[in-house]
Design a protein around this motif. Structure first.
Motif, PDB file in Angstrom:
ATOM      1  N   ALA A   1       0.811  -1.221   0.000  1.00  0.00           N
ATOM      2  CA  ALA A   1       0.000   0.000   0.000  1.00  0.00           C
ATOM      3  C   ALA A   1       0.846   1.274   0.000  1.00  0.00           C
ATOM      4  O   ALA A   1       0.306   2.371   0.092  1.00  0.00           O
ATOM      5  CB  ALA A   1      -0.939  -0.008   1.207  1.00  0.00           C
ATOM      6  N   HIS A   2       2.160   1.163  -0.129  1.00  0.00           N
ATOM      7  CA  HIS A   2       3.019   2.357  -0.158  1.00  0.00           C
ATOM      8  C   HIS A   2       2.833   3.114  -1.473  1.00  0.00           C
ATOM      9  O   HIS A   2       2.245   2.608  -2.422  1.00  0.00           O
ATOM     10  CB  HIS A   2       4.490   1.963   0.029  1.00  0.00           C
ATOM     11  CG  HIS A   2       4.761   1.279   1.333  1.00  0.00           C
ATOM     12  ND1 HIS A   2       4.635   1.893   2.551  1.00  0.00           N
ATOM     13  CD2 HIS A   2       5.142   0.010   1.598  1.00  0.00           C
ATOM     14  CE1 HIS A   2       4.920   1.043   3.510  1.00  0.00           C
ATOM     15  NE2 HIS A   2       5.234  -0.116   2.952  1.00  0.00           N
ATOM     16  N   ASP A   3       3.368   4.322  -1.534  1.00  0.00           N
ATOM     17  CA  ASP A   3       3.207   5.160  -2.720  1.00  0.00           C
ATOM     18  C   ASP A   3       4.169   4.814  -3.846  1.00  0.00           C
ATOM     19  O   ASP A   3       4.313   5.595  -4.786  1.00  0.00           O
ATOM     20  CB  ASP A   3       3.387   6.641  -2.342  1.00  0.00           C
ATOM     21  CG  ASP A   3       2.199   7.168  -1.554  1.00  0.00           C
ATOM     22  OD1 ASP A   3       1.102   6.594  -1.698  1.00  0.00           O
ATOM     23  OD2 ASP A   3       2.374   8.140  -0.803  1.00  0.00           O
ATOM     24  N   ASN A   4       4.839   3.689  -3.780  1.00  0.00           N
ATOM     25  CA  ASN A   4       5.738   3.284  -4.858  1.00  0.00           C
ATOM     26  C   ASN A   4       4.917   2.930  -6.096  1.00  0.00           C
ATOM     27  O   ASN A   4       3.804   2.420  -5.982  1.00  0.00           O
ATOM     28  CB  ASN A   4       6.572   2.070  -4.445  1.00  0.00           C
ATOM     29  CG  ASN A   4       7.445   2.385  -3.249  1.00  0.00           C
ATOM     30  OD1 ASN A   4       7.912   3.496  -3.076  1.00  0.00           O
ATOM     31  ND2 ASN A   4       7.637   1.396  -2.399  1.00  0.00           N
ATOM     32  N   PRO A   5       5.454   3.169  -7.277  1.00  0.00           N
ATOM     33  CA  PRO A   5       4.702   2.811  -8.486  1.00  0.00           C
ATOM     34  C   PRO A   5       4.583   1.291  -8.616  1.00  0.00           C
ATOM     35  O   PRO A   5       5.453   0.559  -8.155  1.00  0.00           O
ATOM     36  CB  PRO A   5       5.532   3.396  -9.626  1.00  0.00           C
ATOM     37  CG  PRO A   5       6.905   3.564  -9.060  1.00  0.00           C
ATOM     38  CD  PRO A   5       6.747   3.776  -7.584  1.00  0.00           C
ATOM     39  N   PRO A   6       3.505   0.809  -9.223  1.00  0.00           N
ATOM     40  CA  PRO A   6       3.362  -0.639  -9.421  1.00  0.00           C
ATOM     41  C   PRO A   6       4.430  -1.152 -10.384  1.00  0.00           C
ATOM     42  O   PRO A   6       4.954  -0.415 -11.205  1.00  0.00           O
ATOM     43  CB  PRO A   6       1.958  -0.787 -10.013  1.00  0.00           C
ATOM     44  CG  PRO A   6       1.600   0.553 -10.523  1.00  0.00           C
ATOM     45  CD  PRO A   6       2.389   1.566  -9.751  1.00  0.00           C
ATOM     46  N   ARG A   7       4.760  -2.411 -10.258  1.00  0.00           N
ATOM     47  CA  ARG A   7       5.739  -3.048 -11.134  1.00  0.00           C
ATOM     48  C   ARG A   7       5.053  -3.557 -12.390  1.00  0.00           C
ATOM     49  O   ARG A   7       3.992  -4.160 -12.321  1.00  0.00           O
ATOM     50  CB  ARG A   7       6.387  -4.236 -10.435  1.00  0.00           C
ATOM     51  CG  ARG A   7       7.155  -3.864  -9.209  1.00  0.00           C
ATOM     52  CD  ARG A   7       8.594  -3.811  -9.530  1.00  0.00           C
ATOM     53  NE  ARG A   7       9.346  -3.377  -8.364  1.00  0.00           N
ATOM     54  CZ  ARG A   7      10.602  -3.068  -8.425  1.00  0.00           C
ATOM     55  NH1 ARG A   7      11.246  -3.152  -9.552  1.00  0.00           N
ATOM     56  NH2 ARG A   7      11.234  -2.677  -7.363  1.00  0.00           N
ATOM     57  N   ALA A   8       5.660  -3.332 -13.531  1.00  0.00           N
ATOM     58  CA  ALA A   8       5.163  -3.911 -14.778  1.00  0.00           C
ATOM     59  C   ALA A   8       5.838  -5.262 -14.929  1.00  0.00           C
ATOM     60  O   ALA A   8       7.057  -5.343 -15.007  1.00  0.00           O
ATOM     61  CB  ALA A   8       5.487  -3.009 -15.952  1.00  0.00           C
TER      62      ALA A   8
ATOM     63  N   VAL B   1       8.613 -10.044  -0.674  1.00  0.00           N
ATOM     64  CA  VAL B   1       8.726 -10.127  -2.124  1.00  0.00           C
ATOM     65  C   VAL B   1      10.203 -10.081  -2.502  1.00  0.00           C
ATOM     66  O   VAL B   1      11.035  -9.602  -1.752  1.00  0.00           O
ATOM     67  CB  VAL B   1       7.951  -8.998  -2.847  1.00  0.00           C
ATOM     68  CG1 VAL B   1       6.463  -9.147  -2.627  1.00  0.00           C
ATOM     69  CG2 VAL B   1       8.428  -7.635  -2.412  1.00  0.00           C
ATOM     70  N   SER B   2      10.490 -10.593  -3.680  1.00  0.00           N
ATOM     71  CA  SER B   2      11.852 -10.614  -4.178  1.00  0.00           C
ATOM     72  C   SER B   2      11.796 -10.471  -5.688  1.00  0.00           C
ATOM     73  O   SER B   2      10.816 -10.884  -6.309  1.00  0.00           O
ATOM     74  CB  SER B   2      12.511 -11.937  -3.776  1.00  0.00           C
ATOM     75  OG  SER B   2      13.818 -12.007  -4.277  1.00  0.00           O
ATOM     76  N   TRP B   3      12.814  -9.883  -6.297  1.00  0.00           N
ATOM     77  CA  TRP B   3      12.812  -9.765  -7.743  1.00  0.00           C
ATOM     78  C   TRP B   3      14.209  -9.636  -8.304  1.00  0.00           C
ATOM     79  O   TRP B   3      15.143  -9.245  -7.630  1.00  0.00           O
ATOM     80  CB  TRP B   3      11.953  -8.594  -8.216  1.00  0.00           C
ATOM     81  CG  TRP B   3      12.351  -7.262  -7.653  1.00  0.00           C
ATOM     82  CD1 TRP B   3      13.291  -6.409  -8.147  1.00  0.00           C
ATOM     83  CD2 TRP B   3      11.818  -6.634  -6.493  1.00  0.00           C
ATOM     84  NE1 TRP B   3      13.383  -5.281  -7.371  1.00  0.00           N
ATOM     85  CE2 TRP B   3      12.479  -5.397  -6.340  1.00  0.00           C
ATOM     86  CE3 TRP B   3      10.853  -6.990  -5.565  1.00  0.00           C
ATOM     87  CZ2 TRP B   3      12.201  -4.530  -5.299  1.00  0.00           C
ATOM     88  CZ3 TRP B   3      10.575  -6.125  -4.531  1.00  0.00           C
ATOM     89  CH2 TRP B   3      11.247  -4.911  -4.414  1.00  0.00           C
ATOM     90  N   ASP B   4      14.306 -10.013  -9.544  1.00  0.00           N
ATOM     91  CA  ASP B   4      15.470  -9.802 -10.385  1.00  0.00           C
ATOM     92  C   ASP B   4      14.898  -9.126 -11.623  1.00  0.00           C
ATOM     93  O   ASP B   4      14.646  -9.777 -12.642  1.00  0.00           O
ATOM     94  CB  ASP B   4      16.133 -11.140 -10.705  1.00  0.00           C
ATOM     95  CG  ASP B   4      17.352 -10.990 -11.606  1.00  0.00           C
ATOM     96  OD1 ASP B   4      17.877  -9.860 -11.720  1.00  0.00           O
ATOM     97  OD2 ASP B   4      17.775 -11.999 -12.200  1.00  0.00           O
ATOM     98  N   ALA B   5      14.596  -7.831 -11.477  1.00  0.00           N
ATOM     99  CA  ALA B   5      13.892  -7.084 -12.527  1.00  0.00           C
ATOM    100  C   ALA B   5      14.740  -7.026 -13.785  1.00  0.00           C
ATOM    101  O   ALA B   5      15.962  -6.933 -13.703  1.00  0.00           O
ATOM    102  CB  ALA B   5      13.564  -5.682 -12.036  1.00  0.00           C
ATOM    103  N   PRO B   6      14.161  -7.086 -14.910  1.00  0.00           N
ATOM    104  CA  PRO B   6      12.732  -7.179 -15.224  1.00  0.00           C
ATOM    105  C   PRO B   6      12.273  -8.604 -15.539  1.00  0.00           C
ATOM    106  O   PRO B   6      11.194  -8.796 -16.070  1.00  0.00           O
ATOM    107  CB  PRO B   6      12.606  -6.304 -16.457  1.00  0.00           C
ATOM    108  CG  PRO B   6      13.885  -6.554 -17.205  1.00  0.00           C
ATOM    109  CD  PRO B   6      14.933  -6.771 -16.141  1.00  0.00           C
ATOM    110  N   HIS B   7      13.084  -9.604 -15.191  1.00  0.00           N
ATOM    111  CA  HIS B   7      12.794 -10.965 -15.654  1.00  0.00           C
ATOM    112  C   HIS B   7      12.057 -11.860 -14.662  1.00  0.00           C
ATOM    113  O   HIS B   7      11.275 -12.703 -15.071  1.00  0.00           O
ATOM    114  CB  HIS B   7      14.096 -11.661 -16.078  1.00  0.00           C
ATOM    115  CG  HIS B   7      14.862 -10.885 -17.087  1.00  0.00           C
ATOM    116  ND1 HIS B   7      14.434 -10.717 -18.383  1.00  0.00           N
ATOM    117  CD2 HIS B   7      16.014 -10.184 -16.984  1.00  0.00           C
ATOM    118  CE1 HIS B   7      15.284  -9.961 -19.042  1.00  0.00           C
ATOM    119  NE2 HIS B   7      16.264  -9.625 -18.221  1.00  0.00           N
TER     120      HIS B   7
END
Length: 137
Positions: free
Chosen positions: A56-63, A81-87
Motif C-alpha cells: 500500500a506504499h506510494d511506490n509505483p506498481p511493477r510492470a 517479495v523478491s525480484w530480479d527485474a525485469p525478468h
C-alpha cells in the motif's frame, strides 16, 4: 540447521503448504489471477495491464509483462517479495487456511491402572488438620 529447525515439524509444514497450493489453485479457477493475487498479502493488488502493486506504499506498481512470477507459500506468518527485474519476481506469502492454526494441546494422559497413584501433598500450617476433600485420590 535443517535437521534441528525444520525436520521435526516438516510433515505438518508440508501438509499446510500442499493444502494452501490446492486452495489457491481452486481460487484461481474461480476468481482468476486478480482474486488470487489480491488475497496473498495486505496491500497487494493486480491492477491489470500486466501491473502488480505489491503493497500500500506510494511506490509505483511493477510492470511484470513477460516476466516470471513465482508464488511461494511459507509457513511463517509473514511474507515478503523478491525480484530480479525485469525478468523474475517472487511473492513469498504466508499460507492460509484451517491447517495453519496451531494444533490443540493434547489432554493429559490418565494414570495407567498398573501405576501407583501420585503421593499426596503434605501441608504444614498452624490450623488443625482437616479431612481431605471427597475428590482427593
Amino acid at each position: 540447521m535443517w535437521a534441528e529447525a525444520v525436520r521435526p515439524s516438516w510433515p505438518r509444514r508440508r501438509r499446510i503448504i500442499e493444502a494452501d497450493v490446492v486452495a489457491r489453485t481452486g481460487q484461481v479457477s474461480q476468481g482468476g489471477w486478480a482474486a488470487t493475487l489480491d488475497d496473498l498479502r495486505p496491500g497487494m493488488r493486480w491492477l491489470g495491464g500486466s501491473r502488480l502493486q505489491i503493497n500500500a506504499h506510494d511506490n509505483p506498481p511493477r510492470a511484470v509483462h513477460g516476466a516470471q512470477l513465482l508464488l511461494v507459500p511459507v509457513t511463517p506468518t509473514t511474507g515478503w517479495v523478491s525480484w530480479d527485474a525485469p525478468h523474475r519476481y517472487a511473492v513469498i506469502y504466508p499460507c492460509a487456511g484451517a491447517l495453519t492454526t496451531p494444533a490443540l494441546p493434547r489432554p493429559p494422559t490418565p494414570w495407567p491402572a498398573s501405576s501407583a497413584r501420585p503421593a499426596r501433598a503434605s501441608w504444614s500450617c498452624s490450623t488443625p488438620r482437616r479431612a481431605p476433600p471427597t475428590w482427593w485420590p
